[in-house]
Write a protein that holds these residues in place. Structure first.
Motif, PDB file in Angstrom:
ATOM      1  N   MET A 143       0.848  -1.195   0.000  1.00  0.00           N
ATOM      2  CA  MET A 143       0.000   0.000   0.000  1.00  0.00           C
ATOM      3  C   MET A 143       0.881   1.242   0.000  1.00  0.00           C
ATOM      4  N   ASP A 144       0.546   2.208  -0.855  1.00  0.00           N
ATOM      5  CA  ASP A 144       1.270   3.474  -0.897  1.00  0.00           C
ATOM      6  C   ASP A 144       0.806   4.375   0.246  1.00  0.00           C
ATOM      7  N   VAL A 145       1.738   4.873   1.025  1.00  0.00           N
ATOM      8  CA  VAL A 145       1.419   5.830   2.085  1.00  0.00           C
ATOM      9  C   VAL A 145       2.287   7.066   1.882  1.00  0.00           C
ATOM     10  N   GLY A 146       1.792   8.209   2.311  1.00  0.00           N
ATOM     11  CA  GLY A 146       2.514   9.465   2.124  1.00  0.00           C
ATOM     12  C   GLY A 146       1.543  10.538   1.679  1.00  0.00           C
ATOM     13  N   ILE A 147       1.961  11.348   0.717  1.00  0.00           N
ATOM     14  CA  ILE A 147       1.147  12.456   0.230  1.00  0.00           C
ATOM     15  C   ILE A 147       0.868  12.291  -1.255  1.00  0.00           C
ATOM     16  N   ASN A 148      -0.392  12.396  -1.620  1.00  0.00           N
ATOM     17  CA  ASN A 148      -0.828  12.480  -3.014  1.00  0.00           C
ATOM     18  C   ASN A 148      -1.411  13.870  -3.236  1.00  0.00           C
ATOM     19  N   LEU A 149      -0.906  14.564  -4.230  1.00  0.00           N
ATOM     20  CA  LEU A 149      -1.339  15.938  -4.488  1.00  0.00           C
ATOM     21  C   LEU A 149      -1.735  16.074  -5.949  1.00  0.00           C
ATOM     22  N   ASP A 150      -2.999  16.424  -6.188  1.00  0.00           N
ATOM     23  CA  ASP A 150      -3.514  16.673  -7.533  1.00  0.00           C
ATOM     24  C   ASP A 150      -3.876  18.152  -7.650  1.00  0.00           C
ATOM     25  N   ALA A 151      -3.463  18.778  -8.747  1.00  0.00           N
ATOM     26  CA  ALA A 151      -3.761  20.195  -8.963  1.00  0.00           C
ATOM     27  C   ALA A 151      -4.159  20.426 -10.406  1.00  0.00           C
ATOM     28  N   THR A 152      -5.225  21.201 -10.607  1.00  0.00           N
ATOM     29  CA  THR A 152      -5.681  21.596 -11.936  1.00  0.00           C
ATOM     30  C   THR A 152      -5.878  23.106 -11.936  1.00  0.00           C
ATOM     31  N   LEU A 153      -5.189  23.776 -12.856  1.00  0.00           N
ATOM     32  CA  LEU A 153      -5.241  25.236 -12.929  1.00  0.00           C
ATOM     33  C   LEU A 153      -5.894  25.647 -14.241  1.00  0.00           C
ATOM     34  N   GLU A 154      -6.888  26.529 -14.158  1.00  0.00           N
ATOM     35  CA  GLU A 154      -7.593  26.995 -15.345  1.00  0.00           C
ATOM     36  C   GLU A 154      -7.677  28.513 -15.332  1.00  0.00           C
ATOM     37  N   GLY A 155      -7.764  29.100 -16.525  1.00  0.00           N
ATOM     38  CA  GLY A 155      -7.861  30.535 -16.652  1.00  0.00           C
ATOM     39  C   GLY A 155      -6.500  31.185 -16.764  1.00  0.00           C
ATOM     40  N   HIS A 156      -6.459  32.507 -16.680  1.00  0.00           N
ATOM     41  CA  HIS A 156      -5.212  33.250 -16.767  1.00  0.00           C
ATOM     42  C   HIS A 156      -5.403  34.617 -16.112  1.00  0.00           C
ATOM     43  N   GLY A 157      -4.260  35.260 -15.812  1.00  0.00           N
ATOM     44  CA  GLY A 157      -4.331  36.597 -15.220  1.00  0.00           C
ATOM     45  C   GLY A 157      -5.030  36.598 -13.876  1.00  0.00           C
ATOM     46  N   ASP A 158      -6.005  37.499 -13.738  1.00  0.00           N
ATOM     47  CA  ASP A 158      -6.746  37.626 -12.480  1.00  0.00           C
ATOM     48  C   ASP A 158      -7.961  36.709 -12.415  1.00  0.00           C
ATOM     49  N   GLU A 159      -8.114  35.822 -13.381  1.00  0.00           N
ATOM     50  CA  GLU A 159      -9.294  34.954 -13.430  1.00  0.00           C
ATOM     51  C   GLU A 159      -8.913  33.485 -13.349  1.00  0.00           C
ATOM     52  N   MET A 160      -7.877  33.171 -12.587  1.00  0.00           N
ATOM     53  CA  MET A 160      -7.441  31.785 -12.465  1.00  0.00           C
ATOM     54  C   MET A 160      -8.177  31.088 -11.319  1.00  0.00           C
ATOM     55  N   ARG A 161      -8.480  29.831 -11.554  1.00  0.00           N
ATOM     56  CA  ARG A 161      -9.096  28.996 -10.522  1.00  0.00           C
ATOM     57  C   ARG A 161      -8.277  27.714 -10.399  1.00  0.00           C
ATOM     58  N   LEU A 162      -8.060  27.334  -9.147  1.00  0.00           N
ATOM     59  CA  LEU A 162      -7.226  26.183  -8.841  1.00  0.00           C
ATOM     60  C   LEU A 162      -8.038  25.132  -8.105  1.00  0.00           C
ATOM     61  N   ARG A 163      -8.045  23.933  -8.662  1.00  0.00           N
ATOM     62  CA  ARG A 163      -8.675  22.786  -7.992  1.00  0.00           C
ATOM     63  C   ARG A 163      -7.572  21.914  -7.396  1.00  0.00           C
ATOM     64  N   THR A 164      -7.706  21.627  -6.110  1.00  0.00           N
ATOM     65  CA  THR A 164      -6.674  20.890  -5.397  1.00  0.00           C
ATOM     66  C   THR A 164      -7.280  19.729  -4.634  1.00  0.00           C
ATOM     67  N   LYS A 165      -6.579  18.609  -4.662  1.00  0.00           N
ATOM     68  CA  LYS A 165      -6.922  17.475  -3.803  1.00  0.00           C
ATOM     69  C   LYS A 165      -5.635  16.979  -3.159  1.00  0.00           C
ATOM     70  N   ILE A 166      -5.607  17.015  -1.831  1.00  0.00           N
ATOM     71  CA  ILE A 166      -4.448  16.543  -1.074  1.00  0.00           C
ATOM     72  C   ILE A 166      -4.889  15.387  -0.190  1.00  0.00           C
ATOM     73  N   GLU A 167      -4.214  14.282  -0.336  1.00  0.00           N
ATOM     74  CA  GLU A 167      -4.498  13.091   0.484  1.00  0.00           C
ATOM     75  C   GLU A 167      -3.214  12.690   1.195  1.00  0.00           C
ATOM     76  N   GLN A 168      -3.276  12.627   2.507  1.00  0.00           N
ATOM     77  CA  GLN A 168      -2.117  12.257   3.307  1.00  0.00           C
ATOM     78  C   GLN A 168      -2.448  11.015   4.125  1.00  0.00           C
ATOM     79  N   THR A 169      -1.611   9.992   3.996  1.00  0.00           N
ATOM     80  CA  THR A 169      -1.804   8.741   4.725  1.00  0.00           C
ATOM     81  C   THR A 169      -0.525   8.404   5.482  1.00  0.00           C
ATOM     82  N   SER A 170      -0.692   7.707   6.607  1.00  0.00           N
ATOM     83  CA  SER A 170       0.450   7.285   7.414  1.00  0.00           C
ATOM     84  C   SER A 170       0.092   6.006   8.161  1.00  0.00           C
ATOM     85  N   VAL A 171       1.110   5.292   8.585  1.00  0.00           N
ATOM     86  CA  VAL A 171       0.914   4.043   9.334  1.00  0.00           C
ATOM     87  C   VAL A 171       0.877   4.374  10.822  1.00  0.00           C
TER      88      VAL A 171
END
Length: 226
Positions: A143-171
């Protein structure tokens, strides 16, 4: 009834009609299938008399139309098939105090694209045994443990939107009640969408780390690369 005058007029109109031809228009920056299909839809809406088809294998568009429509299609694609702007995203995960050392993750992403970062380790988990006596064998999965980080950036200039998903797992230190060798996995997930401006840090939120009594804060800042 057709007269000589009518026939002459129709012949003159036919002679004046622009000859249709074929052209192949190659896409330089719209490599995503969805984006290329959007470009084809745009051309079909703007040039309803033209025959326009997408060539997936060549990342190109075939068009059969008048020279004027082909020229219009070239101008439209020149406006929408532009080099994608690239940004540097720096995520900081800290405990909200000055004592802890923050974790920083830097990713380069183009506008409209998604990027994934994974950091951690693979933990072996015994799922069962088979055989008898000294011939017993153990089945193990990882099993993979640690940090998974997904980022999607759309738009440009002052109209950018960022979608983020952060998943952190540990034993966890404690063991499972199911099997004496089975580990307990702690998991925290943060997911959302935020408006973001260049050079200005944005606090995405805070996450409680199960079993540790700690709360970490997650922030991000975007900077233009080119």
């Amino acid at each position: 009834m057709l007269t000589a005058r009518n026939i002459a007029a129709q012949t003159q109109v036919a002679d004046q009609k622009p000859a249709e031809g074929y052209a192949t228009l190659y896409l330089a920056n719209l490599t995503d299938v969805r984006e290329a299909n959007d470009a084809v839809t745009d051309l079909r809406n703007m040039l309803p008399k033209a025959k326009i088809y997408r060539v997936d294998s060549a990342n190109a568009i075939s068009i059969y139309a008048t020279p004027e429509d082909i020229e219009r299609a070239q101008k439209i694609l020149a406006d929408i098939d532009r080099p994608r702007k690239t940004y540097r995203l720096t995520y900081t995960i800290s405990d909200g105090t000055t004592q802890g050392v923050p974790q920083r993750f830097v990713m380069i992403v183009g506008s409209g694209n998604k990027i994934t970062l994974k950091q951690g380790a693979r933990v072996p988990i015994v799922t069962g045994t088979y055989g008898t006596g000294s011939d017993q064998n153990t089945q193990v999965q990882y099993m993979d443990v640690g940090i998974n980080l997904d980022a999607t950036l759309e738009g440009h200039g002052d109209e950018m939107r960022l979608r983020t998903k952060i998943e952190q797992t540990s034993v966890a230190e404690e063991k499972s009640n199911v099997g004496i060798q089975d580990p307990v996995i702690h998991q925290s997930v943060m997911e959302g969408e935020s408006a973001i401006a260049l050079g200005k840090p944005v606090l995405l939120g805070s996450v409680d780390i199960p079993g540790s009594g700690k709360r970490v804060e997650v922030s991000v800042v975007a900077e233009a690369v080119k």
